[in-house]
Design an enzyme around this catalytic site. Sequence first.
Site, mmCIF file in Angstrom:
data_model
loop_
_atom_site.group_PDB
_atom_site.id
_atom_site.type_symbol
_atom_site.label_atom_id
_atom_site.label_comp_id
_atom_site.label_asym_id
_atom_site.label_seq_id
_atom_site.Cartn_x
_atom_site.Cartn_y
_atom_site.Cartn_z
ATOM 1 N N SER A 73 1.854 -0.768 -6.647
ATOM 2 C CA SER A 73 1.502 0.029 -5.468
ATOM 3 C C SER A 73 0.790 1.298 -5.908
ATOM 4 C CB SER A 73 2.763 0.408 -4.679
ATOM 5 O OG SER A 73 2.498 1.440 -3.758
ATOM 6 N N GLY A 103 0.794 -1.220 0.000
ATOM 7 C CA GLY A 103 0.000 0.000 0.000
ATOM 8 C C GLY A 103 0.822 1.262 0.000
ATOM 9 N N ASP A 104 2.144 1.146 -0.090
ATOM 10 C CA ASP A 104 2.996 2.335 -0.106
ATOM 11 C C ASP A 104 4.228 2.025 -0.953
ATOM 12 O OD1 ASP A 104 4.229 4.870 0.621
ATOM 13 O OD2 ASP A 104 2.960 4.854 2.401
ATOM 14 N N ASP A 105 5.291 2.834 -0.833
ATOM 15 C CA ASP A 105 6.462 2.679 -1.695
ATOM 16 C C ASP A 105 7.015 1.255 -1.623
ATOM 17 O OD1 ASP A 105 6.148 5.400 -2.101
ATOM 18 O OD2 ASP A 105 7.772 5.967 -0.741
#
Length: 315
Positions: free
Chosen positions: A146, A113-115
């Site tokens: 992502s 859900g992020d980098d």
Amino acid sequence: MSFIHADGVHDVIITGENGTIDGQGDVWWNMWRQRTLQYTRPSLVEFMNSRDIIISNVIFKNSPFWNIHPVYSSNVVVRYVTILAPHDSPNTDGVDPDSSSNVCIEDSYISTGDDLVAVKSGWDEYGIAFGRPSTDITIRRITGSSPFAGIAVGSETSGGVKNVLAENINLYNMGVGIHIKTNMGRGGFIRNITVSHVYMEDVRTGIKISGDVGDHPDGNFNPNALPAVKGVRLNGIWGQRVIQPGLIRGLKDAPFKGVCLSNINLHSAQRTRSNTPPWKCSDVSEGSVQVSPSPCFELASTNGAGGCSDHFRNL
């Protein structure tokens, strides 16, 4: 405390025949969304002040926060891992080397859900005071997805980041392909960053280099602590269905220097029906060669681009 945590260790291997470590992070994510957390969320794996670490052949999933976080560490190898979290899970970065040196991240699949990978080095006045940079980071043969960035530097870079090489990266359904990010108050430096041979598709922004990203730990940061960004080389980047190829915005009092773009093709059928310019730039300098669509005028020079001349000669 992270699920697997170590401080001051060396010669440690975490490995398995693709066995799974499940952080069951949804409990933490829901508390974060509901603002009922009384503590910070833990990473799934965190090594502090450690050296000679190998993490391989393990599936990590559903971390409450960042997945793998080597901080103040050296000689770290992360390879043949799979890192999974829902795309709506908050701050579930894949691998975040932080104020660490000689780190290799390779041959892995990350969907979070992020980098996917974010190189960091401390946050505002605390990172400036500690002053430990991230150096000599290699990221290669990573595939992933992502809503945020594929390969990132920052935004916490107050101790400095230099000598980062990312190559042979495949990105799908991304928010940003390559994101180098910092902010006023960060201080520090971002220097000698090379990203090459990247394929991306279905991406909101292909390349983003920005000086206005990230919040602050408290109100004690110094707004006059400006980051120095110099020597960013991006080469061999191909994209399909990229809505905006590039957004590069330095700081007025600390313009980004030595940004070199070469052999970049970022295509989008959607943009042909829009009046939005493909590249948006400000407070940045140096040059480009063989970039389509054509970059902003600040980076359009191919002749006499001093900071890029060696890079262009070696293509």
